[in-house]
Design an enzyme around this catalytic site. Structure first.
Site, PDB file in Angstrom:
ATOM      1  N   GLU A 201      -7.423  -1.725   1.089  1.00  0.00           N
ATOM      2  CA  GLU A 201      -7.281  -2.681   2.107  1.00  0.00           C
ATOM      3  C   GLU A 201      -7.890  -4.228   2.017  1.00  0.00           C
ATOM      4  OE1 GLU A 201      -7.458  -1.694   6.503  1.00  0.00           O
ATOM      5  OE2 GLU A 201      -9.859  -1.946   6.034  1.00  0.00           O
TER       6      GLU A 201
ATOM      7  N   TYR B 216     -13.571  -2.523   9.562  1.00  0.00           N
ATOM      8  CA  TYR B 216     -12.283  -2.976   8.896  1.00  0.00           C
ATOM      9  C   TYR B 216     -12.638  -3.663   7.617  1.00  0.00           C
ATOM     10  CZ  TYR B 216      -8.725  -6.261   7.521  1.00  0.00           C
ATOM     11  OH  TYR B 216      -7.682  -7.020   6.962  1.00  0.00           O
ATOM     12  N   HIS B 217     -12.107  -3.527   6.199  1.00  0.00           N
ATOM     13  CA  HIS B 217     -12.543  -3.875   5.164  1.00  0.00           C
ATOM     14  C   HIS B 217     -11.946  -5.140   4.799  1.00  0.00           C
ATOM     15  CE1 HIS B 217     -14.075  -3.924   1.096  1.00  0.00           C
ATOM     16  NE2 HIS B 217     -14.344  -2.631   1.008  1.00  0.00           N
ATOM     17  N   GLY B 218     -12.826  -6.303   4.803  1.00  0.00           N
ATOM     18  CA  GLY B 218     -12.345  -7.532   4.385  1.00  0.00           C
ATOM     19  C   GLY B 218     -12.182  -7.723   2.867  1.00  0.00           C
TER      20      GLY B 218
END
Length: 314
Positions: free
Chosen positions: A192, A119-121
């Site tokens: 994202e 998941y891309h912060g």
């Protein structure tokens, strides 16, 4: 302008002419005087000293715990030595600033190809930490796929070359995995990163390229999620529609980011999703998304809170 201001301006211009800088803007000089005034120095200089002390502490920690990395940098392959030093620094930073830990490291294979999906912060600092951990403790280099703008950023070239970061096409990614390497991809990408928020929704926009790569290379897919990654750095949520419009028009990371908070970070590495010859890319992409959401729902309190994440760190 009153007489006092005229006098100050006249003295200032005379002084600049006397030292040979008569063309200098007097307003710039005033700004410089303010910048260097005691009231600013009282806060600025201690902050700089504090940062230097933190850097010194990190260097001492990595020297103490990773002495073999320094020996390798001096005597062995220079590229391995450079990577080792960089990873040691990031590992020390992760422990010092975020109390960083990894749960499920045993799910990263010791050999053979595997695709890690993140998941891309807002800033993928967890990927940096994870790459460092795997390199130091499993002695495996994780190659990464980055957006094309990263390769145009001044000063990033040596890092991208050392860690073999690529823009990534389906063909090139497939070849890397078929060569028995680890590869990290965040399907949400910059979209994202910049437009996501502390609700941690996956913004993949029906992207299945990573799934095509895994199917072509016949490798397992490993879902990865980092708890509180949105609480250490956040993208500005004001005028979100404007930022979204700008990104869609330019494909550039124009959304402001703020943070650097020393919150607790914990990366959860899920069980590998093994290759299924009967699985289509669309099906695999959905399966990976469900796996990441499951890890998120079991470990991340939603909505995320910076204060709560700070307390978890303490």
């Amino acid at each position: 302008m009153d007489q006092s201001s005229q006098l100050q301006s006249g003295i200032g211009r005379w002084f600049l002419a006397w030292i040979g800088f008569e063309d200098t803007d007097i307003d710039y000089l005033r700004w410089l005087f303010v910048l260097l005034s005691p009231s600013v120095a009282v806060f600025l200089l201690p902050a700089i000293i504090l940062i230097l002390l933190y850097i010194s502490s990190i260097l001492i920690v990595i020297t103490k715990h990773h002495r073999r990395i320094f020996r390798k940098a001096i005597h062995d392959d220079p590229w391995d030595g450079c990577r080792g030093l960089a990873c040691a620094f990031w590992d020390g930073t992760s422990k010092f600033w975020h109390g960083y830990e990894v749960v499920g490291m045993e799910n990263i294979p010791d050999k053979g190809g595997a695709l890690l999906i993140f998941y891309h912060g807002a800033l993928p600092i967890d990927v940096y930490y994870m790459v460092a951990k795997i390199y130091l403790y499993k002695e495996r280099l994780v190659r990464s796929v980055a957006d094309r703008f990263v390769f145009k950023t001044p000063g990033f070239g040596p890092v991208l070359q050392a860690f073999k970061v690529i823009p990534g096409t389906i063909q090139s990614c497939t070849e890397i995995l078929e060569g028995g390497n680890l590869l990290a991809i965040a399907p949400g990408g910059v979209y994202e990163a910049l437009l996501g928020d502390h609700y941690y929704e996956l913004l993949w926009k029906n992207r299945i390229g990573f799934a095509k790569v895994a199917v072509n290379a016949k490798v397992p897919v490993i879902p990865v999620f980092t708890v509180n990654v949105r609480e250490t750095f956040r993208s500005v949520q004001f005028f979100k529609n404007i930022w979204k419009w700008l990104y869609n028009r330019t494909r550039l990371p124009l959304v402001p980011i703020y943070g650097g908070f020393p919150v607790k970070l914990k990366t959860i590495v899920g069980k590998p999703i093994e290759h299924d010859p009967t699985s289509e890319p669309e099906e695999l992409a959905e399966k990976v998304a469900r796996a990441i959401k499951k890890i998120r729902d079991e470990n991340q309190k939603i909505p995320g809170s910076i204060w709560r994440a700070l307390l978890e760190r303490l």
